[in-house]
Design an enzyme around this catalytic site. Structure first.
Site, PDB file in Angstrom:
ATOM      1  N   HIS A   1      42.157  17.299  29.259  1.00  0.00           N
ATOM      2  CA  HIS A   1      41.633  17.254  27.892  1.00  0.00           C
ATOM      3  C   HIS A   1      41.698  18.639  27.238  1.00  0.00           C
ATOM      4  O   HIS A   1      42.245  18.805  26.144  1.00  0.00           O
ATOM      5  CB  HIS A   1      40.190  16.746  27.917  1.00  0.00           C
ATOM      6  CG  HIS A   1      39.533  16.701  26.579  1.00  0.00           C
ATOM      7  ND1 HIS A   1      39.380  15.537  25.867  1.00  0.00           N
ATOM      8  CD2 HIS A   1      38.964  17.675  25.812  1.00  0.00           C
ATOM      9  CE1 HIS A   1      38.761  15.791  24.729  1.00  0.00           C
ATOM     10  NE2 HIS A   1      38.496  17.088  24.674  1.00  0.00           N
ATOM     11  N   GLU A   2      41.145  19.634  27.921  1.00  0.00           N
ATOM     12  CA  GLU A   2      41.126  20.974  27.335  1.00  0.00           C
ATOM     13  C   GLU A   2      42.532  21.545  27.221  1.00  0.00           C
ATOM     14  O   GLU A   2      42.833  22.295  26.284  1.00  0.00           O
ATOM     15  CB  GLU A   2      40.224  21.899  28.162  1.00  0.00           C
ATOM     16  CG  GLU A   2      38.764  21.468  28.212  1.00  0.00           C
ATOM     17  CD  GLU A   2      38.140  21.233  26.845  1.00  0.00           C
ATOM     18  OE1 GLU A   2      38.601  21.859  25.852  1.00  0.00           O
ATOM     19  OE2 GLU A   2      37.201  20.424  26.752  1.00  0.00           O
TER      20      GLU A   2
ATOM     21  N   HIS B   1      44.035  20.461  23.986  1.00  0.00           N
ATOM     22  CA  HIS B   1      43.663  21.385  22.899  1.00  0.00           C
ATOM     23  C   HIS B   1      44.530  22.641  22.949  1.00  0.00           C
ATOM     24  O   HIS B   1      44.974  23.161  21.910  1.00  0.00           O
ATOM     25  CB  HIS B   1      42.198  21.805  23.044  1.00  0.00           C
ATOM     26  CG  HIS B   1      41.200  20.791  22.580  1.00  0.00           C
ATOM     27  ND1 HIS B   1      41.258  20.190  21.338  1.00  0.00           N
ATOM     28  CD2 HIS B   1      40.090  20.295  23.189  1.00  0.00           C
ATOM     29  CE1 HIS B   1      40.224  19.369  21.202  1.00  0.00           C
ATOM     30  NE2 HIS B   1      39.514  19.407  22.305  1.00  0.00           N
TER      31      HIS B   1
ATOM     32  N   HIS C   1      47.871  22.239  21.394  1.00  0.00           N
ATOM     33  CA  HIS C   1      47.759  22.238  19.934  1.00  0.00           C
ATOM     34  C   HIS C   1      47.801  23.674  19.402  1.00  0.00           C
ATOM     35  O   HIS C   1      48.370  23.934  18.322  1.00  0.00           O
ATOM     36  CB  HIS C   1      46.441  21.553  19.554  1.00  0.00           C
ATOM     37  CG  HIS C   1      46.414  20.977  18.174  1.00  0.00           C
ATOM     38  ND1 HIS C   1      45.311  20.310  17.681  1.00  0.00           N
ATOM     39  CD2 HIS C   1      47.313  20.964  17.163  1.00  0.00           C
ATOM     40  CE1 HIS C   1      45.542  19.903  16.457  1.00  0.00           C
ATOM     41  NE2 HIS C   1      46.751  20.298  16.115  1.00  0.00           N
TER      42      HIS C   1
END
Length: 668
Positions: free
Chosen positions: A459-460, A463, A466
């Site tokens: 999940h991290e 990010h 991105h």
């Protein structure tokens, strides 16, 4: 002596010279950076030349370059490796930085220049990104109160300053409670080796003999899953859920009440009926009703599933000869037993195949296969021995520096997050980002992850992608500078690649033997993906709805009473608590980021479930054409267009809630 925070950084990739920086350097560096910023904004405001995009918007884009650099170092360290000096400075800085921001957005001459450009925008020859940035700057000024005058303007500045101080205090109180509690553990019955090892490491970190349980999620959750001692589970769970509500100097309840009152006042000063109306105006959801509609669509099937599971778990509790109903400190223990019974799966069997190093390699491999990224370990000084760094390249081109800081420690606030020490931009010269992932995994030798931990890592890292792949001109819209209910799309989408069988088949290898996870175990793991998702969905939606109702009406004088009323109206199952009760709800009370916005994880999940379907429809989880569209319209685009526009460009349409319900096993 030259302050290292203010000097030119000659290190590889212009990384901060961590070994040279002391806590005493930060205060003068912030003073110098704010003075430089004030001078730059004053020069723009007082300029005799007529406003142009270059002398106003582009100039403001670069006015805070030094402040961004200093703050990028300090706030990463304040969250990941706090010290008493850093905590004192953070309390001192919060109102100062708030006042600095207010000076800028309340500078009428600056606002007038932006307004002039806004009214002449059709004649300025702006490209699409410039037009977007001009709109966002004007909106920022207006929503910050630039149009207010007199007493209202003064009061808004006071409100924002107080909110900044309260957010810092809330976070530090929570860290204080987490750092100050541990439970010596003499009875290790039921605990697998990885929990015992982590409990021993936690004791060693505190200078203690034996084993302790702390309030780190990566230690307390497996303890609640495995400990045979119901009394110790209750004691640990009670301490975990009491963070921020223990009375004394670290109690957050009065802070929460004051924050909600001040946010309501802020919204009314700006002409909005409620803070939720103000906050959601710029998000994809748009209105509180849209948020309620999404959450209630999912609540009923999730609650029904959770109640069915609760009946099974309570029967197991009673079969063990325990009295009374199923309690929150029982849920994880009996859910783990049920998972073993239904899926022949238990955490102790899984974790040796999910070492931290292997899961980092899995995330890197997925990023390479999808996006062509390569990761080279760097031997550079960092801010803590636990942190490690990689250079990220593609086809030989430097893309980013990635720093991973994965282990829980007393100096680190709880949770997991992604931040940057430097964001991508092109204006004024190409700048590539320094991206940081922070987690709180239990330390071990080697470090072993639960499957939930592995999902957190993915999940991290989503990010981080991105940020790494951002390809815009203006730092104002770089990377994750997007609507709050869109920002979780890349992170939640990347979690799906952990579920791709080939990824685990390659990287889930036994930490001792190196053997791949047996196929039958892999099948059982993937077959249990939706296990206990009724519980997870209920605890999440309860938190999201409490957050929404805090902000969608008059501010409650007693937030704890309001929390109880919302949960009662929902019919909250007795054995499930909110994921984040009010006194520890840092998403909402440590700052405005997720206030009225905790729902955004689920809003983004509607999109991520649909987005991964695009790869399924292509017949390949690594389909290059779909991956190229994902990068072009989502990962590299930052905030260069409205979130709905970007998603529709990627997928051809906006999604409904059906893919989410199917993904969570909640569809009828």
């Amino acid at each position: 002596m030259t302050n290292p925070l203010l000097a030119d950084w000659q290190s590889d990739f212009q990384l901060p010279p961590f070994a040279e920086i002391t806590d005493a350097d930060f205060a003068p560096a912030f003073d110098a950076a704010m003075a430089e910023g004030r001078a730059a904004y004053a020069a723009i405001a007082q300029m005799a030349d007529a406003p142009s995009y270059a002398n106003t918007i582009e100039a403001m884009e670069q006015a805070d370059a030094l402040l961004d650099r200093v703050a990028g170092v300090f706030f990463n360290l304040a969250g990941a490796d706090s010290t008493p000096a850093r905590e004192d400075l953070q309390r001192d800085l919060s109102p100062k930085l708030s006042a600095y921001s207010s000076e800028i957005v309340n500078n009428r001459a600056l606002f007038d220049r932006v307004e002039t450009l806004w009214h002449a925008r059709d004649s300025l020859g702006l490209d699409a990104e410039q037009a977007r940035v001009l709109m966002l700057y004007r909106r920022m000024f207006v929503r910050a109160g630039a149009a207010l005058e007199g007493a209202d303007a003064t009061r808004l500045t006071e409100v924002k300053s107080r909110l900044a101080s309260l957010g810092t205090q809330f976070t530090q109180n929570l860290l204080g409670d987490e750092r100050g509690w541990h439970m010596p553990l003499d009875d290790l019955s039921g605990l697998p080796d990885f929990v015992i090892s982590s409990a021993r490491a936690a004791a060693e970190e505190r200078g203690l003999d034996g084993h302790v349980i702390t309030l780190s999620r990566s230690l307390i959750v497996p303890f609640l899953q495995f400990s045979n001692r119901r009394d110790l589970r209750e004691r640990a769970y009670s301490a975990w859920t009491a963070r921020g509500a223990n009375g004394g100097d670290t109690d957050n309840r009065a802070i929460a009440a004051e924050v909600l009152a001040l946010r309501s006042e802020r919204a009314k000063l700006l002409g909005y009926e409620t803070f939720a109306d103000y906050k959601l105006e710029t998000e994809m959801a748009g209105t509180p009703d849209a948020v309620r509609n999404l959450l209630t669509q999912v609540w009923q099937p999730a609650r029904a599933t959770a109640m069915e599971d609760a009946a099974k778990l309570e029967a197991m509790l009673q079969a063990d000869g325990q009295t009374g109903p199923l309690q929150p400190w029982d849920w994880r223990y009996y859910a783990e037993k049920l998972r073993r019974a239904e899926h022949d799966l238990d955490e102790a069997t899984l974790k040796p195949y999910l070492s931290l190093d292997n899961m980092i390699a899995a995330a890197f491999d997925c990023a390479h296969r999808l996006l062509g990224l390569e990761f080279r370990p760097l031997d550079v000084p960092l801010y803590h021995p636990d942190a490690r760094a990689w250079e990220v390249t593609r086809n030989g081109r430097h893309m980013a520096v990635f720093i991973g800081d994965y282990f829980a420690r007393g100096s680190k606030r709880s949770g997991a997050w992604c931040s940057t020490m430097r964001s991508q931009r092109k204006l004024g010269g190409e700048v590539r980002p320094v991206v940081v992932n922070i987690c709180n995994f239990a330390k071990g030798d080697p470090a072993l992850l639960s499957y939930d931990d592995a999902r957190t890592l993915f999940h991290e890292f989503g990010h981080a992608l991105h940020q790494m792949l951002s390809d815009v001109t203006h730092g104002f819209i770089s990377g994750t500078s997007v609507a709050r209910d869109f920002v979780e799309l890349p992170s939640q989408l990347f979690e799906h690649w952990l579920e791709v069988p080939g990824v685990l088949a390659e990287h889930a290898r036994h930490v001792t033997t190196g053997e791949p996870m047996p196929q039958d175990l892999l099948d059982r793991l993937l077959g249990a993906q939706n296990f206990d998702l009724g519980f997870a969905t209920v605890e999440y939606i309860a938190s999201a709805l409490v957050d929404l109702e805090f902000h969608a009406g008059p501010p409650p004088s007693d937030p704890m009473q309001k929390q109880a009323e919302v949960l009662d109206a929902l019919g909250m199952p007795q054995a499930i608590r909110m994921r984040h009760a009010t006194p520890q709800f840092a998403h909402v009370f440590s700052g405005d980021g997720y206030s009225s916005g905790y729902y955004s994880y689920m809003w983004s999940e509607v999109m991520d479930a649909d987005a991964f379907d695009a790869f399924r429809e292509a017949g390949d989880a690594f389909d290059p054409d779909t991956a190229e569209k994902l990068e072009r319209f989502i990962l590299s685009a930052g905030g260069s267009a409205e979130a709905e526009t970007l998603y529709t460009a990627f997928r051809g349409r906006m999604p409904g809630v059906d893919a989410l319900l199917r993904g969570r096993g909640l569809a009828a």
